[in-house]
Motif scaffolding. Structure first.
Motif, PDB file in Angstrom:
ATOM      1  N   THR A 224      10.502   4.830 -16.840  1.00  0.00           N
ATOM      2  CA  THR A 224      11.353   3.733 -17.264  1.00  0.00           C
ATOM      3  C   THR A 224      11.360   3.634 -18.784  1.00  0.00           C
ATOM      4  OG1 THR A 224      10.834   2.492 -15.269  1.00  0.00           O
ATOM      5  CG2 THR A 224      11.746   1.251 -17.117  1.00  0.00           C
ATOM      6  N   GLU A 225      12.545   3.535 -19.369  1.00  0.00           N
ATOM      7  CA  GLU A 225      12.653   3.365 -20.804  1.00  0.00           C
ATOM      8  C   GLU A 225      12.113   1.999 -21.194  1.00  0.00           C
ATOM      9  OE1 GLU A 225      16.560   4.048 -22.198  1.00  0.00           O
ATOM     10  OE2 GLU A 225      16.699   6.089 -21.403  1.00  0.00           O
ATOM     11  N   SER A 226      11.657   1.903 -22.425  1.00  0.00           N
ATOM     12  CA  SER A 226      11.052   0.653 -22.875  1.00  0.00           C
ATOM     13  C   SER A 226      11.662   0.189 -24.190  1.00  0.00           C
ATOM     14  CB  SER A 226       9.539   0.810 -23.028  1.00  0.00           C
ATOM     15  OG  SER A 226       9.240   1.789 -24.005  1.00  0.00           O
TER      16      SER A 226
ATOM     17  N   THR B  68       5.430  -4.179 -25.570  1.00  0.00           N
ATOM     18  CA  THR B  68       6.386  -3.261 -24.960  1.00  0.00           C
ATOM     19  C   THR B  68       6.866  -3.829 -23.630  1.00  0.00           C
ATOM     20  OG1 THR B  68       5.309  -1.359 -25.997  1.00  0.00           O
ATOM     21  CG2 THR B  68       6.718  -0.913 -24.091  1.00  0.00           C
TER      22      THR B  68
ATOM     23  N   SER C 284      14.909  -1.781 -30.010  1.00  0.00           N
ATOM     24  CA  SER C 284      14.778  -0.470 -29.368  1.00  0.00           C
ATOM     25  C   SER C 284      13.471   0.222 -29.702  1.00  0.00           C
ATOM     26  CB  SER C 284      15.956   0.427 -29.775  1.00  0.00           C
ATOM     27  OG  SER C 284      15.989   0.584 -31.188  1.00  0.00           O
TER      28      SER C 284
END
Length: 285
Positions: free
Chosen positions: A2-4, A44, A95
């Motif tokens: 999963t992107e964070s 995060t 981001s």
């Protein structure tokens, strides 16, 4: 995987480590990101919840929002214990850490101005509520006792039936509620002005939705006040005195008003640094 993204809680110029033991949103560990003699406190978060599209859906889930808000507040309060703190608006996600560093450098002077403004000061919240049903019943009872004989005489002369009497009572109830609202708003204005004499600054927020406040009464004041730390007891005493006077008031004098005091908190309402132009607020892009 999963992107964070990077969830931003607060910015300070006095970077301490005490808050790093506090868990943030979703139980994530908190860390510092420093640049230009400022420190941002972050953690995060997964973008399957905090990305722009899923976040738009989750913000409609009050339970989810409440859990995030409590974690956000917990971190901000821990940071504020170490020194002047500029809390960031709920759910501000970037981001990556480099974007946070760029923010600190670009808005360096803005953050320093805010931190200077709130140094040695804390925020207090004051909410005032009025129960329209209880106060209306009090007013109606008094009016009914005074005018019952007159209404009966009028009914006897004109032949008016129960329907007319019902409409008359509805009309009187509407007038009572309107009068109560005007009286309550006027008293709330006086309270706000009196507290402004003690506070460095005051701000009126929009009334909260009953789902958020947990109360069904009318909210006639939702105020935030920036108060010097050594005047906190004086401020709290002023609120208590007003609450006591309101509870002792009779019909037509502001009866039925309840005043709620919260705080002291980190100065959320007085640390606005507009971040929406940075391209990172409200879900990482």
């Amino acid at each position: 995987m999963t992107e964070s993204g990077i969830y931003l809680y607060a910015v300070t110029s006095e970077a301490g480590d005490a808050c790093l033991s506090v868990r943030g949103v979703l139980g994530a560990p908190v860390r510092k990101v420093g640049a230009a003699d400022l420190a941002a406190y972050v953690s995060t978060v997964p973008l399957d919840q905090f990305g722009e599209e899923p976040l738009a859906r989750l913000l409609e889930d009050l339970d989810w929002v409440g859990e995030v808000a409590r974690a956000h507040h917990r971190v901000v309060e821990a940071v504020a214990e170490a020194g002047p703190t500029a809390p960031v608006r709920l759910v501000t996600v970037y981001s990556g850490e480099e974007q946070v560093r760029e923010l600190l450098e670009r808005r360096h002077d803005d953050f320093l101005a805010v931190l200077s403004r709130v140094a040695g000061r804390r925020e207090w919240g004051v909410k005032a509520y009025v129960d329209p049903d209880a106060a209306s019943r009090t007013a109606e009872g008094a009016a009914g006792r005074e005018s019952s004989a007159g209404r009966e005489a009028t009914t006897g002369r004109t032949g008016a039936g129960p329907g007319t009497a019902y409409l008359q009572r509805r009309k009187e109830n509407l007038h009572n509620r309107q009068d109560l609202w005007r009286q309550a708003v006027a008293r709330a204005e006086r309270l706000h002005a009196a507290l402004g004499e003690i506070a460095v600054a005051g701000r009126r927020h929009r009334p909260q939705d009953p789902q958020l406040s947990g109360r069904r009464e009318w909210m006639v004041l939702n105020g935030a006040y920036l108060v010097e730390e050594d005047r906190g007891a004086e401020f709290a005493a002023a609120v208590a005195a007003f609450r006591e006077a309101a509870s002792a008031a009779g019909p037509g004098e502001g009866a039925g008003m309840d005043v709620e005091l919260t705080g002291p908190w980190a100065p959320y309402s007085f640390t606005a640094v507009e971040l929406e132009t940075e391209g990172g607020e409200g879900g990482a892009r």
